[in-house]
Design a protein around this motif. Sequence first.
Motif, PDB file in Angstrom:
ATOM      1  N   LYS A 105       7.908  -0.341  -8.194  1.00 15.65           N
ATOM      2  CA  LYS A 105       8.073  -1.101  -6.960  1.00 15.65           C
ATOM      3  C   LYS A 105       6.903  -2.056  -6.803  1.00 15.65           C
ATOM      4  N   PRO A 106       6.995  -3.003  -5.850  1.00 10.81           N
ATOM      5  CA  PRO A 106       5.991  -4.071  -5.805  1.00 10.81           C
ATOM      6  C   PRO A 106       4.570  -3.569  -5.559  1.00 10.81           C
ATOM      7  N   SER A 107       3.606  -4.367  -6.000  1.00  9.98           N
ATOM      8  CA  SER A 107       2.196  -4.052  -5.769  1.00  9.98           C
ATOM      9  C   SER A 107       1.366  -5.293  -6.025  1.00  9.98           C
ATOM     10  N   THR A 108       0.374  -5.521  -5.191  1.00 16.67           N
ATOM     11  CA  THR A 108      -0.621  -6.567  -5.463  1.00 16.67           C
ATOM     12  C   THR A 108      -1.944  -5.897  -5.840  1.00 16.67           C
ATOM     13  N   ARG A 109      -2.520  -5.166  -4.882  1.00 21.48           N
ATOM     14  CA  ARG A 109      -3.853  -4.587  -5.070  1.00 21.48           C
ATOM     15  C   ARG A 109      -3.906  -3.574  -6.206  1.00 21.48           C
ATOM     16  N   THR A 110      -3.005  -2.593  -6.178  1.00 18.40           N
ATOM     17  CA  THR A 110      -3.089  -1.481  -7.125  1.00 18.40           C
ATOM     18  C   THR A 110      -2.859  -1.986  -8.550  1.00 18.40           C
ATOM     19  N   ARG A 111      -1.856  -2.838  -8.694  1.00 16.21           N
ATOM     20  CA  ARG A 111      -1.506  -3.368 -10.009  1.00 16.21           C
ATOM     21  C   ARG A 111      -2.672  -4.174 -10.592  1.00 16.21           C
ATOM     22  N   VAL A 112      -3.232  -5.080  -9.762  1.00 14.85           N
ATOM     23  CA  VAL A 112      -4.329  -5.930 -10.257  1.00 14.85           C
ATOM     24  C   VAL A 112      -5.579  -5.083 -10.490  1.00 14.85           C
ATOM     25  N   ILE A 138       1.343   4.994 -12.904  1.00 15.53           N
ATOM     26  CA  ILE A 138       2.740   4.810 -12.460  1.00 15.53           C
ATOM     27  C   ILE A 138       2.843   4.660 -10.954  1.00 15.53           C
ATOM     28  N   ARG A 139       3.587   3.651 -10.527  1.00 17.67           N
ATOM     29  CA  ARG A 139       4.021   3.548  -9.123  1.00 17.67           C
ATOM     30  C   ARG A 139       5.516   3.826  -9.106  1.00 17.67           C
ATOM     31  N   ALA A 140       5.892   4.910  -8.408  1.00 17.11           N
ATOM     32  CA  ALA A 140       7.283   5.353  -8.426  1.00 17.11           C
ATOM     33  C   ALA A 140       7.803   5.501  -7.010  1.00 17.11           C
ATOM     34  N   LEU A 184       2.459  10.246  -1.719  1.00 18.33           N
ATOM     35  CA  LEU A 184       0.992  10.182  -1.831  1.00 18.33           C
ATOM     36  C   LEU A 184       0.506   8.839  -2.366  1.00 18.33           C
ATOM     37  N   HIS A 185      -0.760   8.523  -2.036  1.00 17.36           N
ATOM     38  CA  HIS A 185      -1.396   7.314  -2.580  1.00 17.36           C
ATOM     39  C   HIS A 185      -2.878   7.638  -2.837  1.00 17.36           C
ATOM     40  N   PRO A 186      -3.132   8.495  -3.831  1.00 11.75           N
ATOM     41  CA  PRO A 186      -4.492   9.021  -3.993  1.00 11.75           C
ATOM     42  C   PRO A 186      -5.535   8.004  -4.462  1.00 11.75           C
ATOM     43  N   SER A 187      -5.130   6.983  -5.226  1.00 11.50           N
ATOM     44  CA  SER A 187      -6.151   6.023  -5.680  1.00 11.50           C
ATOM     45  C   SER A 187      -6.621   5.169  -4.503  1.00 11.50           C
ATOM     46  N   GLN A 188      -5.726   4.963  -3.527  1.00 11.99           N
ATOM     47  CA  GLN A 188      -6.110   4.276  -2.284  1.00 11.99           C
ATOM     48  C   GLN A 188      -7.134   5.137  -1.526  1.00 11.99           C
ATOM     49  N   ALA A 189      -6.852   6.423  -1.437  1.00 10.47           N
ATOM     50  CA  ALA A 189      -7.745   7.318  -0.679  1.00 10.47           C
ATOM     51  C   ALA A 189      -9.127   7.373  -1.312  1.00 10.47           C
ATOM     52  N   SER A 209       7.323   1.804   5.215  1.00 13.65           N
ATOM     53  CA  SER A 209       6.880   1.865   3.825  1.00 13.65           C
ATOM     54  C   SER A 209       8.016   1.482   2.885  1.00 13.65           C
ATOM     55  N   MET A 210       7.630   1.140   1.639  1.00 12.43           N
ATOM     56  CA  MET A 210       8.621   0.764   0.633  1.00 12.43           C
ATOM     57  C   MET A 210       9.607   1.919   0.419  1.00 12.43           C
ATOM     58  N   GLY A 211      10.871   1.599   0.507  1.00  9.23           N
ATOM     59  CA  GLY A 211      11.904   2.626   0.344  1.00  9.23           C
ATOM     60  C   GLY A 211      12.427   3.138   1.682  1.00  9.23           C
ATOM     61  N   HIS A 232      -7.329  -0.464   6.878  1.00  5.43           N
ATOM     62  CA  HIS A 232      -5.896  -0.609   6.585  1.00  5.43           C
ATOM     63  C   HIS A 232      -5.796  -0.787   5.074  1.00  5.43           C
ATOM     64  N   ASP A 233      -4.890  -0.073   4.453  1.00  6.20           N
ATOM     65  CA  ASP A 233      -4.757  -0.164   2.993  1.00  6.20           C
ATOM     66  C   ASP A 233      -4.158  -1.490   2.555  1.00  6.20           C
ATOM     67  N   LEU A 234      -3.409  -2.155   3.449  1.00  2.00           N
ATOM     68  CA  LEU A 234      -2.726  -3.422   3.192  1.00  2.00           C
ATOM     69  C   LEU A 234      -1.589  -3.226   2.174  1.00  2.00           C
ATOM     70  N   PRO A 235      -0.533  -3.986   2.184  1.00  7.22           N
ATOM     71  CA  PRO A 235      -0.325  -5.135   3.053  1.00  7.22           C
ATOM     72  C   PRO A 235      -0.048  -4.724   4.500  1.00  7.22           C
ATOM     73  N   ALA A 236      -0.559  -5.569   5.430  1.00 10.46           N
ATOM     74  CA  ALA A 236      -0.368  -5.332   6.857  1.00 10.46           C
ATOM     75  C   ALA A 236       0.818  -6.135   7.364  1.00 10.46           C
ATOM     76  N   ASN A 244     -12.583  -2.479  -3.123  1.00 10.46           N
ATOM     77  CA  ASN A 244     -13.004  -1.174  -3.641  1.00 10.46           C
ATOM     78  C   ASN A 244     -11.935  -0.492  -4.478  1.00 10.46           C
ATOM     79  N   ARG A 245     -10.694  -1.005  -4.414  1.00 15.22           N
ATOM     80  CA  ARG A 245      -9.639  -0.431  -5.258  1.00 15.22           C
ATOM     81  C   ARG A 245     -10.016  -0.549  -6.740  1.00 15.22           C
ATOM     82  N   LEU A 246     -10.678  -1.641  -7.097  1.00 13.40           N
ATOM     83  CA  LEU A 246     -11.068  -1.858  -8.494  1.00 13.40           C
ATOM     84  C   LEU A 246     -12.069  -0.789  -8.949  1.00 13.40           C
TER      85      LEU A 246
HETATM   86  N1   CP Z   1      -2.749  -0.867  -0.786  1.00 14.82           N
HETATM   87  C1   CP Z   1      -1.906  -1.024  -1.839  1.00 14.82           C
HETATM   88  O1   CP Z   1      -1.606  -0.083  -2.590  1.00 14.82           O
HETATM   89  O2   CP Z   1      -1.475  -2.291  -2.008  1.00 14.82           O
HETATM   90  P1   CP Z   1      -0.411  -2.796  -3.078  1.00 14.82           P
HETATM   91  O3   CP Z   1       0.935  -2.282  -2.672  1.00 14.82           O
HETATM   92  O4   CP Z   1      -0.507  -4.281  -3.036  1.00 14.82           O
HETATM   93  O5   CP Z   1      -0.801  -2.236  -4.417  1.00 14.82           O
END
Ligand code: CP
Length: 316
Positions: A60-67, A112-114, A139-144, A239-241, A274-278, A302-304
Amino acid sequence: MSTRVEQRGGRVSLAGRDFLSLHDFAPEEVSLLVEDALRWKNGQDGRPLVRKNVALLFLKPSTRTRVAFDVAVSDLGGHPVALQGGEVQLARGETVADTARVLSQLVDGVVIRAFAHRDIEEFARFATIPVVNALTDLLHPSQALADLLTLLERFGSLRRLRVTYVGDGNNVCHSLAFAAAKTGMHLRVATPTNFAPDPMVWAAAAEDARSTGAQLELLNDPREAVRGADAVYTDTWVSMGFEPTADARRRALEPYQVSSALLALAAPHVIFMHDLPAHRGEEVTDEVMDGPSSVIFQQAGNRLHAAKAILAAIIA
Ligand code: CP
Ligand code: NVA
């Protein structure tokens, strides 16, 4: 993959472990990952992923996590193999188990983003390489982990920090609860009853909290929850889904919007997270997003560093 705790050179080794939930990690292992993330941020050098290939499978879509994971793999000397959902045979019915066994032959780790958390658990059961959760419905542990880094940078210590999450008791809220439980924070979560965190997740986090002195409190009243907080956190209401229930969610969650008036009830030094996207104007106002308390872009950056800490610890 393995869930064994090993010592190497006097340091806990997480090599070969999956990163599916912070619940799977001992408090000292979570602290180690946060400290590692801080070291990567402060310019630690090293290319522990040289000659390692890491698949980034985003269903599913991602900006921050994927990059963040793509850049992290490259910066650590490895090679990222980015895959979108529609490009892989999963989309045409190949099973999760077979995909896991195939990727295990080809790469050294997979992020994996599932949609369903049970899919990533199944993937990890059949994979012989480390699997990293880049977000599921649960869950979103890498965000946490990145959020712990942001809090540590701002406050110097996590123990007894008063953090309040307001809004939908979703994946981000769940991983924040585990993060708080593992690090001894005082977390208040305010949601409408229908959008409270998953009871199984909450019970597991409460169990984790016992060994660290963390306090986890569930409320309905956002004003009561925010009072005196060091940090106020919110996330999208849809949230997505979960798009089919968007209207009901927006109606139920409207009283939980983080506005300047709500934030004014927190400690004078409060930070807004906020984890974003807002969805500006829904869960949070523009004034709060762009105001002096907001640390949202530091959080995104800080995600990086969190991604580097995870990959270097489990794949290198
Ligand atoms: N916060 C977060 O996971 O953003 P993305 O969906 O853009 O990866
Ligand atoms: N709770 C959100 C987080 C997005 C990063 C979602 O799952 O869509």
